[in-house]
Design an enzyme around this catalytic site. Sequence first.
Site, PDB file in Angstrom:
ATOM      1  N   CYS A 198      -5.325   2.336  -5.117  1.00 53.43           N
ATOM      2  CA  CYS A 198      -4.877   2.935  -3.865  1.00 53.43           C
ATOM      3  C   CYS A 198      -5.952   3.895  -3.368  1.00 53.43           C
ATOM      4  CB  CYS A 198      -3.557   3.676  -4.070  1.00 53.43           C
ATOM      5  SG  CYS A 198      -2.834   4.249  -2.512  1.00 53.43           S
TER       6      CYS A 198
ATOM      7  N   CYS B 212       0.827  -1.211   0.000  1.00 52.72           N
ATOM      8  CA  CYS B 212       0.000   0.000   0.000  1.00 52.72           C
ATOM      9  C   CYS B 212       0.855   1.251   0.000  1.00 52.72           C
ATOM     10  CB  CYS B 212      -0.961   0.022   1.182  1.00 52.72           C
ATOM     11  SG  CYS B 212      -2.213   1.312   1.002  1.00 52.72           S
TER      12      CYS B 212
END
Length: 409
Positions: free
Chosen positions: A352, A172
Amino acid sequence: MVGNPPHGSQPIAGRRRVAVIGGGSAGISVAARLRRAGVTDITLVEPSDTHWYQPLWTLVGGGQASLRSTRRPEASVIPDGVRWIRRRALAVDPDARIVTLTGGDELAYDYLVMAPGLQLDWGAVPGLAEAVGHDRVSSNYAPEYAPRTWELIRQMRSGTAVFTHPATPLKCGGAPQKIAYLAADYWRKQKVLDRIRIILVIPDAVLFKVPAWGRTLEQVARRYGIEVRLRSEMTAVDGDRREVVLTDHADGTKETVHYDLLHAVPPQSAPDWVKTGPLADPASPLGFVAADKYTLQHPRHPNVFALGDVANLPTSKTGAAVRKQAPVVAANLLDVMKGKSPTRRYDGYTSCPLVTARDRMLLAEFDYDLNPRPTFPLIDTFKERRDMWVFKRFVLPPVYWHGMLTGRL
């Protein structure tokens, strides 16, 4: 789903049809899809008895979710009919088709799925391992520290807050800056933002590699008065002195900054046993597993596939990427099992969810070529939106538990 009991009295005997290394989102998703396709002899190797939904850890650190809500027993997510060996893999011999496990046992396989994730290299930054979790240093990248991040944010009323991003691939990639925005918005609402200096350390030349979203994030940083240090990284920490060394790689200069809060994201790499093994990509200095970027098949061992954080792919390491990779791996593995060449292709899709405030979010979705790949083409995801924040907080978790991990989505 009712999971199988952990390996204990069952001997590891005979060659298994499919071995899956790793019981995170990648390993479970592929195992579930293979079971739905009728594959009956699947063995999953995973030492942990806890399964984490890691995308919520940023919101745990931001005081918007409980750590408890991100955790379930590993047994509850093991697909029915999949044999779970609760041990750690130590090595793979792809020529002999054997996985060595803790305890000295060996697991023989016909086909192998590599999904052990990555490791957090706390020791790669001098002083970080000693400082994290103590005094004013925390990190949302480990469940034992994420709740502490919120405590530090909530207690802070003045001083300097530093948020770092390592110069390695990481899971991430937006998380290091998302927590900075959550903290800044909280301090704004508490009317103390003007008394807090915020430094965001980014190793790249831009805040975000996809320009359309990068421009919006630049505006967000300016809105909060955040000092963005591009081409820079944290290279040392002194927890006793509350000092962090920031190195500017553009000119080689180093600056020692006193902090009152440090959210540190450690460098990350493949697990040590992977990076020193024969499946590692020689082109990856961090030891990630070699995989064809489209088929996810190992280039030298056609009965081996890799996906998720451990795969050396030129895209961001996210759960959304795994959601698109899992069906490709499952379908291509079935092709190989039938003696055919892989037919499914992965285009590098990743996503994201960039939380920019305590009730706003950008949803960045793109492929290998950094082209936007919106799931909701009628919604403008280049703007900060409350409905996207609601989507991340309340819609995605059940989709993960009941859709992705069961092989339905």
